[in-house]
Design a protein around this motif. Structure first.
Motif, short mmCIF file in Angstrom:
data_model
loop_
_atom_site.label_atom_id
_atom_site.label_comp_id
_atom_site.label_asym_id
_atom_site.label_seq_id
_atom_site.Cartn_x
_atom_site.Cartn_y
_atom_site.Cartn_z
N PRO A 1 0.81 -1.22 0.00
CA PRO A 1 0.00 0.00 0.00
C PRO A 1 0.84 1.27 0.00
N ARG A 2 2.01 1.24 0.67
CA ARG A 2 2.85 2.44 0.72
C ARG A 2 3.33 2.84 -0.66
N GLU A 3 3.69 1.85 -1.48
CA GLU A 3 4.13 2.15 -2.84
C GLU A 3 2.98 2.69 -3.69
N LEU A 4 1.79 2.12 -3.48
CA LEU A 4 0.63 2.59 -4.24
C LEU A 4 0.26 4.02 -3.86
N ILE A 5 0.37 4.34 -2.58
CA ILE A 5 0.08 5.70 -2.12
C ILE A 5 1.09 6.67 -2.70
N GLU A 6 2.37 6.29 -2.71
CA GLU A 6 3.40 7.16 -3.28
C GLU A 6 3.14 7.42 -4.76
N ALA A 7 2.67 6.40 -5.47
CA ALA A 7 2.36 6.57 -6.90
C ALA A 7 1.21 7.55 -7.09
N GLU A 8 0.19 7.46 -6.23
CA GLU A 8 -0.92 8.41 -6.31
C GLU A 8 -0.45 9.83 -6.02
N LEU A 9 0.39 9.99 -5.00
CA LEU A 9 0.90 11.31 -4.65
C LEU A 9 1.76 11.89 -5.76
N ALA A 10 2.52 11.05 -6.44
CA ALA A 10 3.35 11.53 -7.55
C ALA A 10 2.46 12.08 -8.66
N ASP A 11 1.29 11.48 -8.86
CA ASP A 11 0.38 11.98 -9.89
C ASP A 11 -0.17 13.35 -9.50
N LEU B 1 -3.85 21.84 1.06
CA LEU B 1 -4.06 21.15 -0.21
C LEU B 1 -3.16 19.92 -0.32
N ASP B 2 -1.92 20.03 0.13
CA ASP B 2 -1.01 18.88 0.10
C ASP B 2 -1.50 17.77 1.03
N SER B 3 -1.98 18.15 2.22
CA SER B 3 -2.49 17.16 3.15
C SER B 3 -3.74 16.48 2.59
N ALA B 4 -4.60 17.28 1.95
CA ALA B 4 -5.80 16.71 1.33
C ALA B 4 -5.42 15.70 0.25
N ASP B 5 -4.38 16.02 -0.53
CA ASP B 5 -3.91 15.08 -1.55
C ASP B 5 -3.39 13.79 -0.90
N HIS B 6 -2.70 13.93 0.23
CA HIS B 6 -2.17 12.76 0.93
C HIS B 6 -3.31 11.85 1.39
N VAL B 7 -4.33 12.46 2.00
CA VAL B 7 -5.47 11.67 2.44
C VAL B 7 -6.18 11.04 1.24
N ALA B 8 -6.37 11.81 0.17
CA ALA B 8 -7.03 11.28 -1.02
C ALA B 8 -6.26 10.11 -1.61
N ALA B 9 -4.93 10.17 -1.58
CA ALA B 9 -4.12 9.07 -2.09
C ALA B 9 -4.35 7.81 -1.27
#
Length: 271
Positions: A186-196, A214-222
């Protein structure tokens, strides 16, 4: 950045306030798609703009500049505002109710409204017509009188700090309650979402606190996106689907509220 509409709201506001160049806005929108078109979403908008009806893929006015010209003209009226909307079923804040724009914005999950509160305004919704193109559909809408952020930046920042923790807890719970078993980390998948998300940049004028939100919202969304998409979080029964919804929906609600506050605080008023 969470959506083309958020990018447009922030960058168009920065440009019209004299803090960004048109080329900066073009570059930011082109990060979503290299080609942009315009079309009308209702007969009134079609008559007012001479744009074709919004059959997807048949937009006119190719390029971002006609879109920016339309926004500049709409905001030239004293008292006009530029607002982001991020509606979902059950949460239609900021929408002009009973309109085609409202129905389509809920389906799209995003949009922008422009105009003087209480007067006739303009709505914009982006649709991806293919991998390389976005069509901005233009609507004639009554501009809602109340926008409003219902919390402060400080409250939004605190909510996002809490949401990061709660989202991580929810992801862990979904991976340990029999909702499936996936092989991916899951950590790798989250990092991929954040990179997008990180492909989409903010104007320099965005305050640091708004950017953190906004960055925190992106983290939660990922985190939530991984929880929803991966087999490890796929509901296998009605009861597990209900548990899945009860865990994730409040967090998505918190993300939308925080994003709206941050964007509306960060988007400078037009000069």
């Amino acid at each position: 950045m969470c959506s083309p509409s958020a990018t447009l709201t922030l960058w168009a506001g920065s440009w019209l306030a004299g803090r960004s160049a048109p080329d900066d806005v073009l570059e930011a929108l082109h990060a979503w798609a290299p080609r942009h078109t315009l079309a009308a979403g209702d007969p009134v908008a079609g008559g007012r703009t001479d744009l074709p009806w919004s059959a997807l893929g048949n937009g006119a006015g190719t390029g971002v500049m006609p879109l920016l010209k339309m926004i500049r003209e709409a905001l030239a009226v004293p008292g006009a505002e530029l607002r982001l909307v991020l509606p979902v079923p059950g949460d239609v804040r900021g929408l002009p109710t009973g309109t085609a724009f409202a129905t389509d914005a809920v389906e799209a999950g995003e949009g922008t409204v422009i105009g003087v509160p209480g007067a006739e305004g303009t709505g914009l919704i982006p649709y991806r017509t293919d991998d390389d193109a976005l069509q901005w559909t233009v609507y004639s809408v009554p501009m809602p009188r109340v926008a409003g952020p219902d919390m402060s930046l400080g409250e939004a920042e605190y909510a996002m700090r809490e949401a990061v923790r709660d989202a991580a807890d929810a992801l862990m719970q979904l991976h340990t309650t029999g909702l499936g078993a996936g092989d991916a980390d899951p950590r790798e998948l989250i990092e991929a979402e954040l990179a997008d998300y990180s492909r989409h940049i903010y104007p320099d004028c965005v305050p640091l606190r708004a950017k953190r939100i906004l960055d925190s919202a992106d983290h939660v969304a990922a985190i939530l996106t991984v929880a929803q998409r991966e087999p490890a979080s796929a509901p296998t029964s009605a009861s597990s689907a209900s548990a899945h919804e009860s865990l994730l929906r409040p967090l998505w609600d918190a993300i939308r509220a925080a994003r709206l506050v941050a964007v509306h605080t960060a988007a400078p008023p037009a000069r």
